[in-house]
Design a protein around this motif. Structure first.
Motif, PDB file in Angstrom:
ATOM      1  N   LYS A 111       0.807  -1.147   0.051  1.00 44.10           N
ATOM      2  CA  LYS A 111      -0.103  -0.103   0.029  1.00 44.10           C
ATOM      3  C   LYS A 111       0.660   1.278  -0.042  1.00 44.10           C
ATOM      4  CE  LYS A 111      -3.372  -2.216   2.981  1.00 44.10           C
ATOM      5  NZ  LYS A 111      -4.886  -2.279   2.969  1.00 44.10           N
ATOM      6  N   THR A 128      -5.001   2.772   2.473  1.00 39.27           N
ATOM      7  CA  THR A 128      -3.894   2.973   1.574  1.00 39.27           C
ATOM      8  C   THR A 128      -3.542   4.520   1.343  1.00 39.27           C
ATOM      9  OG1 THR A 128      -4.655   1.127   0.336  1.00 39.27           O
ATOM     10  CG2 THR A 128      -2.934   2.059  -1.018  1.00 39.27           C
ATOM     11  N   ASP A 167      -7.467   7.791  -4.732  1.00 40.68           N
ATOM     12  CA  ASP A 167      -8.134   6.987  -3.866  1.00 40.68           C
ATOM     13  C   ASP A 167      -7.928   5.339  -3.847  1.00 40.68           C
ATOM     14  OD1 ASP A 167     -10.175   6.184  -2.213  1.00 40.68           O
ATOM     15  OD2 ASP A 167     -11.833   7.208  -3.152  1.00 40.68           O
ATOM     16  N   GLY A 168      -8.198   4.656  -2.880  1.00 36.77           N
ATOM     17  CA  GLY A 168      -7.956   3.160  -3.047  1.00 36.77           C
ATOM     18  C   GLY A 168      -9.265   2.632  -3.555  1.00 36.77           C
ATOM     19  N   ALA A 169      -9.144   1.228  -3.651  1.00 36.00           N
ATOM     20  CA  ALA A 169     -10.271   0.510  -4.119  1.00 36.00           C
ATOM     21  C   ALA A 169     -10.190  -1.015  -3.607  1.00 36.00           C
ATOM     22  CB  ALA A 169     -10.204   0.497  -5.676  1.00 36.00           C
ATOM     23  N   ASP A 170     -11.273  -1.636  -3.556  1.00 35.79           N
ATOM     24  CA  ASP A 170     -11.324  -2.981  -3.103  1.00 35.79           C
ATOM     25  C   ASP A 170     -11.124  -3.887  -4.126  1.00 35.79           C
ATOM     26  OD1 ASP A 170     -12.404  -2.121  -0.345  1.00 35.79           O
ATOM     27  OD2 ASP A 170     -13.991  -1.481  -1.431  1.00 35.79           O
ATOM     28  N   LYS A 207     -15.592  -0.179  -4.678  1.00 32.41           N
ATOM     29  CA  LYS A 207     -15.192   0.610  -3.607  1.00 32.41           C
ATOM     30  C   LYS A 207     -16.409   0.719  -2.626  1.00 32.41           C
ATOM     31  CE  LYS A 207     -13.405   4.486  -4.337  1.00 32.41           C
ATOM     32  NZ  LYS A 207     -12.335   4.180  -3.203  1.00 32.41           N
ATOM     33  N   GLY A 208     -15.819   1.034  -1.378  1.00 32.01           N
ATOM     34  CA  GLY A 208     -16.993   1.230  -0.277  1.00 32.01           C
ATOM     35  C   GLY A 208     -16.814   0.085   0.672  1.00 32.01           C
ATOM     36  N   CYS A 231     -17.515   4.582   2.382  1.00 30.67           N
ATOM     37  CA  CYS A 231     -17.356   5.987   2.003  1.00 30.67           C
ATOM     38  C   CYS A 231     -17.699   6.280   0.373  1.00 30.67           C
ATOM     39  CB  CYS A 231     -15.626   6.281   2.101  1.00 30.67           C
ATOM     40  SG  CYS A 231     -15.040   6.111   3.879  1.00 30.67           S
ATOM     41  N   GLU A 250     -16.807   9.692  -2.186  1.00 29.86           N
ATOM     42  CA  GLU A 250     -15.704   9.286  -3.044  1.00 29.86           C
ATOM     43  C   GLU A 250     -15.952   9.617  -4.472  1.00 29.86           C
ATOM     44  OE1 GLU A 250     -13.076   6.018  -0.467  1.00 29.86           O
ATOM     45  OE2 GLU A 250     -14.722   5.410  -1.791  1.00 29.86           O
ATOM     46  N   LYS A 310      -5.797  -6.505  -4.635  1.00 34.40           N
ATOM     47  CA  LYS A 310      -6.872  -5.896  -5.297  1.00 34.40           C
ATOM     48  C   LYS A 310      -7.027  -5.950  -6.554  1.00 34.40           C
ATOM     49  CE  LYS A 310      -7.555  -4.282  -1.291  1.00 34.40           C
ATOM     50  NZ  LYS A 310      -7.329  -2.838  -1.095  1.00 34.40           N
TER      51      LYS A 310
HETATM   52  O1  LIG Z   1     -14.939   2.916   1.550  1.00 38.71           O
HETATM   53  C1  LIG Z   1     -13.966   2.940   1.529  1.00 38.71           C
HETATM   54  C2  LIG Z   1     -13.119   2.934   0.250  1.00 38.71           C
HETATM   55  O2  LIG Z   1     -13.949   2.997  -1.115  1.00 38.71           O
HETATM   56  C3  LIG Z   1     -11.682   2.498   0.189  1.00 38.71           C
HETATM   57  O3  LIG Z   1     -10.866   3.335  -0.869  1.00 38.71           O
HETATM   58  C4  LIG Z   1     -11.677   1.179  -0.321  1.00 38.71           C
HETATM   59  O4  LIG Z   1     -12.289   0.172   0.646  1.00 38.71           O
HETATM   60  C5  LIG Z   1     -10.180   0.615  -0.173  1.00 38.71           C
HETATM   61  O5  LIG Z   1      -9.564   0.846   1.041  1.00 38.71           O
HETATM   62  P1  LIG Z   1      -8.158   0.300   1.561  1.00 38.71           P
HETATM   63  O6  LIG Z   1      -7.240   1.126   1.023  1.00 38.71           O
HETATM   64  O7  LIG Z   1      -8.238   0.320   3.036  1.00 38.71           O
HETATM   65  O8  LIG Z   1      -8.010  -1.163   1.063  1.00 38.71           O
END
Ligand SMILES: O=C[C@H](O)[C@H](O)[C@H](O)COP(=O)(O)O
Length: 238
Positions: free
Chosen positions: A11, A36, A86-89, A99-100, A104, A108, A126
């Motif tokens: 990350k 991230t 931004d990040g992503a799942d 995402k989410g 968020c 976002e 991911k």
């Molecule tokens: O609601 C959260 C967002 O969409 C995040 O950007 C997504 O869940 C990725 O989060 P992380 O960087 O913690 O994996």
């Protein structure tokens, strides 16, 4: 389960590099949410980009901006942004994002839409070929609280055929309540095979009264940084 340190290092790599490659001091920058994005803010701070104007996408990212001592703004003051990171799942081969995972998605998506460019930062876990290959928790759907039961019912039927459950809080009794006072449903699916089906779902979900936003981000990004276990970065762009 992937090693937490490996994931964290990945990350960090992605977050740092995305800032180095894409952000200039003085730009208007949307700051995504999640674990991230913390590294994105760290790098903006480390580079001394104190003239950047940062617009958050959640309470969490607002806190990150404030704690880093960066300039905080919002869309009513800064309605157009140069870039959002931004990040992503999950990111599939067609750059469809889920995402989410942190609830968020609404802010976002609004902030990303106000940006000239959305750059995604993520660890290697991911990175998917097929939609839904790695992210098994389903599509996050933010709903108005009064509508959650009828929406779950509607999602279970055609044309959706989604199995949606109300996301429950961990250190609080009852459901997760988003930064916007809404609930989140996580909707799993059997098969979403074609890009056409995914794009259709993207629109159909928004048509359900009570759905505020959902975590499908389609045709929104062209650039994704995946941190790898060996210290390298995989950059996917189109
Ligand atoms: O609601 C959260 C967002 O969409 C995040 O950007 C997504 O869940 C990725 O989060 P992380 O960087 O913690 O994996």
């Amino acid at each position: 389960m992937a090693d937490k340190k490996l994931l964290d290092d990945a990350k960090k790599l992605a977050g740092y590099r995305a800032v180095e490659d894409n952000v200039k001091n003085g730009q208007r920058v949307g700051i995504g949410s999640g674990s991230t994005v913390k590294y994105v803010v760290d790098k903006i701070k480390e580079l001394g980009y104190t003239d950047c104007i940062c617009v958050p996408t959640s309470f969490q990212s607002r806190q990150l901006i404030i704690e880093a001592g960066l300039k905080l703004s919002d869309l009513s003051i800064t309605p157009e942004l140069d870039i959002t990171i931004d990040g992503a799942d999950e990111v599939d081969q067609h750059f469809n994002l889920i995402k989410g995972g942190g609830g968020c998605q609404l802010q976002e998506k609004i902030v990303a839409h106000a940006s000239k460019e959305l750059v995604i930062v993520a660890d290697y876990s991911k990175d998917s070929v097929e939609f839904g290959q790695n992210w098994k928790k389903g599509i996050p759907i933010e709903v108005h609280p009064m509508a959650y039961v009828p929406i779950i019912k509607q999602l279970s039927q055609a044309p959706f055929n989604l199995k949606a459950t109300l996301r429950m809080a961990v250190n609080k009794a009852g459901p997760v309540v988003t930064d916007n006072g809404n609930f989140v449903l996580d909707a799993t699916f059997q098969s979403l095979n074609s890009q056409h089906e995914i794009e259709k779902l993207n629109v159909q979900l928004k048509m359900i009264p009570g759905v505020v936003e959902h975590g499908l981000f389609i045709n929104m990004t062209k650039k994704v940084y995946f941190g790898q276990t060996d210290g390298t970065i995989k950059l996917r762009s189109k």
